[in-house]
Design an enzyme around this catalytic site. Structure first.
Site, PDB file in Angstrom:
ATOM      1  N   CYS A  83       0.814  -1.221   0.000  1.00  0.00           N
ATOM      2  CA  CYS A  83       0.000   0.000   0.000  1.00  0.00           C
ATOM      3  C   CYS A  83       0.843   1.263   0.000  1.00  0.00           C
ATOM      4  O   CYS A  83       0.317   2.366  -0.137  1.00  0.00           O
ATOM      5  CB  CYS A  83      -0.957  -0.030   1.185  1.00  0.00           C
ATOM      6  SG  CYS A  83      -1.998  -1.511   1.165  1.00  0.00           S
ATOM      7  N   ILE A 208     -12.751  -0.694  -1.309  1.00  0.00           N
ATOM      8  CA  ILE A 208     -11.921  -1.251  -2.386  1.00  0.00           C
ATOM      9  C   ILE A 208     -12.151  -0.385  -3.615  1.00  0.00           C
ATOM     10  O   ILE A 208     -13.263  -0.344  -4.152  1.00  0.00           O
ATOM     11  CB  ILE A 208     -12.286  -2.722  -2.637  1.00  0.00           C
ATOM     12  CG1 ILE A 208     -11.818  -3.556  -1.442  1.00  0.00           C
ATOM     13  CG2 ILE A 208     -11.681  -3.224  -3.941  1.00  0.00           C
ATOM     14  CD1 ILE A 208     -12.439  -4.928  -1.365  1.00  0.00           C
ATOM     15  N   LYS A 328      -9.879   6.113   4.077  1.00  0.00           N
ATOM     16  CA  LYS A 328     -11.175   5.723   4.615  1.00  0.00           C
ATOM     17  C   LYS A 328     -12.348   6.160   3.722  1.00  0.00           C
ATOM     18  O   LYS A 328     -13.267   5.393   3.450  1.00  0.00           O
ATOM     19  CB  LYS A 328     -11.295   6.348   6.015  1.00  0.00           C
ATOM     20  CG  LYS A 328     -12.606   6.154   6.714  1.00  0.00           C
ATOM     21  CD  LYS A 328     -12.796   4.704   7.044  1.00  0.00           C
ATOM     22  CE  LYS A 328     -14.245   4.287   7.060  1.00  0.00           C
ATOM     23  NZ  LYS A 328     -14.834   4.143   5.734  1.00  0.00           N
ATOM     24  N   HIS A 332      -9.035   3.920  -1.599  1.00  0.00           N
ATOM     25  CA  HIS A 332      -7.677   3.399  -1.494  1.00  0.00           C
ATOM     26  C   HIS A 332      -7.343   2.471  -2.668  1.00  0.00           C
ATOM     27  O   HIS A 332      -7.204   1.264  -2.511  1.00  0.00           O
ATOM     28  CB  HIS A 332      -7.540   2.660  -0.147  1.00  0.00           C
ATOM     29  CG  HIS A 332      -6.190   2.102   0.131  1.00  0.00           C
ATOM     30  ND1 HIS A 332      -5.023   2.635  -0.369  1.00  0.00           N
ATOM     31  CD2 HIS A 332      -5.795   1.023   0.891  1.00  0.00           C
ATOM     32  CE1 HIS A 332      -3.993   1.918   0.067  1.00  0.00           C
ATOM     33  NE2 HIS A 332      -4.433   0.941   0.811  1.00  0.00           N
TER      34      HIS A 332
END
Lengths: 384, 384
Positions: A83, A208, A328, A332
């Site tokens: 990430c 997602i 959040k 992401h």
């Protein structure tokens, strides 16, 4: 050593797209070049973050592919640090300029929604230790749930504190047109949501997302010679690693990689955590924001859990955290996230963000991979 | 700008291993540190090439994982550029020293044999354009077969010329204890072998290998201060990209990425192709060696096909090519290959290779990804 300027930024909407990463990155890359007023032929290198293209699209070797899609004819390298992939790409770009380049593009993209929730969760799990974590059933919601449980046990706090973080970041995303989740929520909504991995519920987790981001970095010499408007400088770039597997760490609630990278960044920029006006931290789960704020030295150990509840990190607070909406609520798309933080922070510092603190001059971006086994930290400042 | 020295090298046997990449890289990394007499705590960064860990081992995020396995506590970044992954990692390491670091480790690892031939071929295909090549049935043997057919059509030559390249590289591998295929072959063996993708037969293709490689790079200041034996310098490091898909290229038999990277490297090192004493080129298929030698300017277009047959590139020839055995016979654990070329070339220049040309002082490593869509070139020289 050259001072590094952000000459332009580009970002796609974050959310569900029925588009390939090459297509998504083309949009972000072209937008960044256009924003920078830098011709493609001046670009000397592209550093591109992507995490699981092999699994999502059966497409590796995306460096040259996305360079071509964005109209760039230059060496192009894909960087993967889970990430933190495009945080690492930003750092490679910074380093390229320190090594002599004048213009580089950094960014990243990820396509995940086409994998479905289960497929994406399995794909994300390749960022953990396959032999010792994943085979034992530890996926990322599970890993961060362990960290949250340990935190509550050691320092107090609970799901309601985390709910305030989710509410804050959803609130911030309301004014971010690119955000995946532009949806106001209440503490009650968060607390009533289905559990994902106790004590974490649905609103403790980022969505997602698909998306891409790009940033044009230039040397100050190039900016000056070409009369570019590039008021934001990157004054520090650092990176640190930790054990990949949680069980190899001394603590479930401390993140040494964040601490080491932050310390190096503060030293390079000649600042401390008290100098920060706005920050973007890696809140893949709400508890991750807490750990980040403590690792960065913004809060003492055990103190960050109540920060959002007390209003200290909200948009009107002392230090607004994740004004973009964070992972959040902004979303992401893994490979795009680190560079997206630079995109968002630049807007907060150059005055174009509607909720930026008055006279904000120093910002920080914190991007983390895995359960904080890879961290990059960048300090951005309004240039003198 | 700091001159860069090769302080130490490490490599595993290339071949079939029932071991993970972390385990393979630990062996190579520890060997390189030991060879360099550099303490692990001095290492400031690890750049690690890996291509398809997500598919082979369901393990991404290998940067921190392999750093830990090799006893390194430093920022660690995985770089992926298909078969040029660790060539790109070497280049990032060189750049890190140019940007101010004193000690970096570069290397790579790949595990492929556990995927089986079909799985590995499908995995390797993720380096091609999924939308426009792979879905049409183009795997890498097929793509290089197209390039070989086009070459024969345009410039003449045929399978027997390629067979001489295979014979040469197999012969070179006989004295390389780390080589995957230590097996003498004849031109007749090559010509009689089963076809893989006409006109390429089994001996035109590199094997599917597991393995790892690592190199410790230091600034000349660090080498001097620490009294290291590091006679070989990296005097140029370059990279170029091309269209990923073959159909987007102007020619099937020219490799502009090689040409661009070579030109940049020659300029940086202040040399030309005539100055080279030994070179390692990316011969994933025998035809690739031909294209590389022409792209590097060692031969005119259409001339390299007969080089091995004429004995010009054999170990006693004018310019020995792939004294290591090349990818063809040394093996090709994809992520390890680029750094392995540096390992091998260092041995050819520091006098420890049994077949190195007398007084060899200038070498070149050419690492290519996909159908030469990513290229890195490094020039190594015996320091004054």
């Amino acid at each position: 050593m050259a001072e590094i300027r952000v000459a332009g930024t580009g970002i796609t909407d974050f959310g569900e797209h029925d588009r390939t990463t090459r297509d998504l990155f083309a949009e972000a890359g072209l937008a960044a070049l256009d924003d920078a007023s830098v011709p493609a032929e001046d670009v000397e290198a592209l550093y591109y973050g992507n995490f699981i293209g092999e699994l999502a699209e059966r497409q590796g070797h995306q460096g040259p592919l996305v360079a071509e899609a964005a109209g760039l004819d230059c060496p192009s390298t894909r960087v993967e640090s889970a990430c933190a992939s495009s945080g690492a790409a930003v750092r490679e770009g910074v380093q390229a300029i320190h090594a002599g380049a004048d213009v580089v593009v950094v960014g990243g993209a990820e396509r995940m929604s086409n994998m479905g929730t289960e497929g994406a969760t399995e794909g994300l799990a390749t960022a953990a230790d396959d032999l010792h974590e994943v085979r034992a059933g530890v996926t990322f919601p599970g890993a961060y749930a362990l960290m949250a449980s340990a935190y509550f046990h050691q320092h107090g706090g609970g799901p309601e504190d985390l709910a305030h973080i989710a509410v804050k970041n959803h609130d911030n995303a309301l004014v971010n047109d690119h955000a995946h989740l532009q949806q106001e929520i209440t503490v009650a909504d968060a607390l009533d949501a289905p559990q994902v991995a106790s004590p974490l519920g649905l609103y403790d987790a980022c969505p997602i997302s698909d998306g891409a981001s790009a940033v044009v970095l230039v040397s100050d010499d190039y900016a000056e010679e070409n009369d570019l408007s590039a008021p934001v400088a990157i004054t520090a770039s650092s990176q640190a690693s930790d054990h990949l597997a949680l069980h190899d760490r001394e603590s479930l609630t401390e993140t040494p990689a964040t601490e080491v990278a932050a310390e190096a960044a503060y030293q390079e920029a000649g600042i401390g955590p008290n100098d920060l006006d706005c920050i973007e931290v890696h809140d893949c789960f709400t508890i991750a924001e807490v750990l980040a704020l403590e690792g960065l030295g913004v809060y003492e150990t055990g103190e960050a859990i109540g920060a959002a509840r007390r209003g200290e990190t909200t948009r009107d607070g002392e230090l607004p955290v994740n004004l973009s909406g964070g992972l959040k609520a902004k979303g992401h798309p893994v490979g795009a996230t680190g560079a997206a933080q630079i995109v968002e922070l630049t807007r907060q510092l150059d005055g174009t963000h509607p909720r930026a603190p008055d006279d904000a001059s120093v910002g920080l971006a914190h991007n983390a991979g895995g359960t904080v086994a890879s961290v990059t930290v960048h300090v951005l400042e309004v240039a003198e």
